[in-house]
Motif scaffolding. Structure first.
Motif, PDB file in Angstrom:
ATOM      1  N   GLY A  52     -61.228 -10.159  32.005  1.00  0.00           N
ATOM      2  CA  GLY A  52     -60.652 -12.003  32.075  1.00  0.00           C
ATOM      3  C   GLY A  52     -62.405 -12.790  32.946  1.00  0.00           C
ATOM      4  O   GLY A  52     -63.084 -11.739  33.158  1.00  0.00           O
ATOM      5  N   ILE A  53     -61.677 -13.752  32.960  1.00  0.00           N
ATOM      6  CA  ILE A  53     -63.675 -14.675  33.082  1.00  0.00           C
ATOM      7  C   ILE A  53     -64.032 -14.232  34.904  1.00  0.00           C
ATOM      8  O   ILE A  53     -63.258 -13.044  35.721  1.00  0.00           O
ATOM      9  N   GLY A  54     -64.960 -13.430  34.469  1.00  0.00           N
ATOM     10  CA  GLY A  54     -65.781 -12.879  35.691  1.00  0.00           C
ATOM     11  C   GLY A  54     -65.640 -11.751  35.664  1.00  0.00           C
ATOM     12  O   GLY A  54     -66.062 -10.880  37.403  1.00  0.00           O
ATOM     13  N   SER A  55     -65.340 -10.505  34.689  1.00  0.00           N
ATOM     14  CA  SER A  55     -65.209  -9.016  34.975  1.00  0.00           C
ATOM     15  C   SER A  55     -66.213  -8.372  34.329  1.00  0.00           C
ATOM     16  O   SER A  55     -66.178  -7.227  34.580  1.00  0.00           O
ATOM     17  N   GLY A  56     -67.106  -8.996  34.039  1.00  0.00           N
ATOM     18  CA  GLY A  56     -68.216  -8.583  33.361  1.00  0.00           C
ATOM     19  C   GLY A  56     -68.429  -8.081  31.605  1.00  0.00           C
ATOM     20  O   GLY A  56     -69.583  -7.483  31.789  1.00  0.00           O
ATOM     21  N   LYS A  57     -67.845  -8.850  31.204  1.00  0.00           N
ATOM     22  CA  LYS A  57     -67.445  -8.887  30.036  1.00  0.00           C
ATOM     23  C   LYS A  57     -68.332  -8.822  29.337  1.00  0.00           C
ATOM     24  O   LYS A  57     -69.073  -8.678  28.535  1.00  0.00           O
ATOM     25  N   SER A  58     -69.750  -9.520  29.536  1.00  0.00           N
ATOM     26  CA  SER A  58     -70.737 -10.570  29.052  1.00  0.00           C
ATOM     27  C   SER A  58     -72.017  -8.878  29.361  1.00  0.00           C
ATOM     28  O   SER A  58     -72.372  -8.824  27.773  1.00  0.00           O
ATOM     29  N   SER A  59     -71.674  -8.425  30.194  1.00  0.00           N
ATOM     30  CA  SER A  59     -72.418  -6.961  30.912  1.00  0.00           C
ATOM     31  C   SER A  59     -72.747  -6.512  29.247  1.00  0.00           C
ATOM     32  O   SER A  59     -73.193  -5.642  29.014  1.00  0.00           O
ATOM     33  N   VAL A  60     -71.087  -5.840  29.407  1.00  0.00           N
ATOM     34  CA  VAL A  60     -70.683  -4.670  28.647  1.00  0.00           C
ATOM     35  C   VAL A  60     -71.086  -4.769  26.931  1.00  0.00           C
ATOM     36  O   VAL A  60     -71.271  -4.032  26.248  1.00  0.00           O
ATOM     37  N   SER A  61     -71.160  -6.179  26.841  1.00  0.00           N
ATOM     38  CA  SER A  61     -71.069  -6.908  25.437  1.00  0.00           C
ATOM     39  C   SER A  61     -72.122  -6.838  24.806  1.00  0.00           C
ATOM     40  O   SER A  61     -73.231  -5.851  24.005  1.00  0.00           O
ATOM     41  N   ALA A  62     -73.692  -6.943  26.475  1.00  0.00           N
ATOM     42  CA  ALA A  62     -74.982  -7.145  26.380  1.00  0.00           C
ATOM     43  C   ALA A  62     -75.118  -4.799  25.517  1.00  0.00           C
ATOM     44  O   ALA A  62     -76.128  -4.519  25.279  1.00  0.00           O
ATOM     45  N   LEU A  63     -74.704  -4.369  26.974  1.00  0.00           N
ATOM     46  CA  LEU A  63     -74.798  -2.792  26.851  1.00  0.00           C
ATOM     47  C   LEU A  63     -74.300  -2.415  25.838  1.00  0.00           C
ATOM     48  O   LEU A  63     -75.199  -1.649  24.646  1.00  0.00           O
ATOM     49  N   LEU A  64     -73.686  -2.459  24.873  1.00  0.00           N
ATOM     50  CA  LEU A  64     -73.103  -2.255  23.262  1.00  0.00           C
ATOM     51  C   LEU A  64     -74.070  -2.630  22.632  1.00  0.00           C
ATOM     52  O   LEU A  64     -73.829  -1.285  21.308  1.00  0.00           O
ATOM     53  N   ALA A  65     -73.850  -3.587  22.444  1.00  0.00           N
ATOM     54  CA  ALA A  65     -74.880  -4.727  21.007  1.00  0.00           C
ATOM     55  C   ALA A  65     -76.202  -3.594  21.029  1.00  0.00           C
ATOM     56  O   ALA A  65     -77.507  -2.973  20.202  1.00  0.00           O
ATOM     57  N   GLY A  66     -76.842  -3.159  22.654  1.00  0.00           N
ATOM     58  CA  GLY A  66     -77.860  -2.392  22.438  1.00  0.00           C
ATOM     59  C   GLY A  66     -78.161  -0.959  22.387  1.00  0.00           C
ATOM     60  O   GLY A  66     -78.868  -0.381  22.130  1.00  0.00           O
ATOM     61  N   HIS A  67     -76.693  -0.585  21.853  1.00  0.00           N
ATOM     62  CA  HIS A  67     -76.506   1.503  21.402  1.00  0.00           C
ATOM     63  C   HIS A  67     -76.236   0.951  20.079  1.00  0.00           C
ATOM     64  O   HIS A  67     -75.702   1.893  19.439  1.00  0.00           O
ATOM     65  N   GLY A  68     -76.236  -0.752  19.644  1.00  0.00           N
ATOM     66  CA  GLY A  68     -76.425  -0.839  17.857  1.00  0.00           C
ATOM     67  C   GLY A  68     -75.143  -1.097  17.767  1.00  0.00           C
ATOM     68  O   GLY A  68     -74.895  -1.706  16.198  1.00  0.00           O
ATOM     69  N   ALA A  69     -74.250  -1.831  18.540  1.00  0.00           N
ATOM     70  CA  ALA A  69     -73.169  -2.505  17.575  1.00  0.00           C
ATOM     71  C   ALA A  69     -73.228  -4.168  16.914  1.00  0.00           C
ATOM     72  O   ALA A  69     -74.441  -4.700  17.763  1.00  0.00           O
ATOM     73  N   VAL A  70     -72.582  -4.173  16.452  1.00  0.00           N
ATOM     74  CA  VAL A  70     -72.356  -5.478  15.897  1.00  0.00           C
ATOM     75  C   VAL A  70     -72.003  -6.814  17.177  1.00  0.00           C
ATOM     76  O   VAL A  70     -70.150  -6.022  16.844  1.00  0.00           O
TER      77      VAL A  70
END
Length: 198
Positions: free
Chosen positions: A9-27
């Protein structure tokens, strides 16, 4: 390729998780970005939006006036449904094109706040849901984005419910803690995704 649906949901911090996954190598395929591209100046979707909602939602430079459109659709479920019917097919087409460009062994994360609403969870190998209580969402939207509490609650209620998201989740991330704790949790999620991809 492992297709991962990431939502929250909005405000859940999904974008932070997305950025962390990208840092691990996710597309990462960012649906907020695709939603903007889908309604670029001159796009068929923008023409349809103007026809449905009127010139009041088009800015002087010909671009979409997002606040004006938001004021209309977040107060009217039927209007939101009409908007989604215009934009979702184009967003889906853009996402498919991005995914087609990824390597065969990639972990592709569809970072999609509307994964449930678009009926896209079934097309993912794994669904990861970022979750926080509604009061935390409201507090973050008020403090971080300057929304009124009324606006924040309207945005939250326009999205899928927590229950609808948890019903489709394969993996859950509780993001009520600090950022270093989130980084540790996402590290564990990444290990799990790698093992599933392997």
């Amino acid at each position: 390729m492992l297709r991962v649906g990431l939502t929250g949901g909005i405000g859940s911090g999904k974008s932070s998780v997305s950025a962390l996954l990208a840092g691990h190598g996710a597309v990462v395929i960012d649906y907020d970005l695709l939603a903007r591209q889908a309604v670029d100046i001159g796009s068929p979707a923008l023409v349809e939006i103007a026809a449905r909602f009127g010139d009041a939602v088009i800015a002087a430079d010909g671009s979409l006036d997002r606040p004006a459109l938001g004021a209309l659709v977040f107060a009217d479920p039927a209007a939101l449904s009409d908007l989604n019917a215009i934009t979702h097919p184009e967003i889906g087409r853009l996402a498919a094109a991005r995914e087609a460009g990824a390597a065969a062994d990639a972990i592709v994360v569809h970072d999609n706040p509307l994964l449930v609403e678009m009926g896209a969870a079934d097309r993912c190998d794994v669904v990861v849901v970022v979750d926080v209580p509604e009061d935390v969402q409201v507090q973050r939207l008020v403090s971080d984005r300057g929304m009124s509490e009324t606006d924040a609650r309207a945005r939250i209620s326009a999205q899928a419910s927590r229950q609808q998201r948890t019903d489709v989740a394969d993996l859950m991330i509780d993001n009520t803690g600090p950022l270093d704790e989130l980084a540790r949790i996402v590290g564990g999620i990444w290990d799990e995704l790698e093992s599933r991809a392997g």
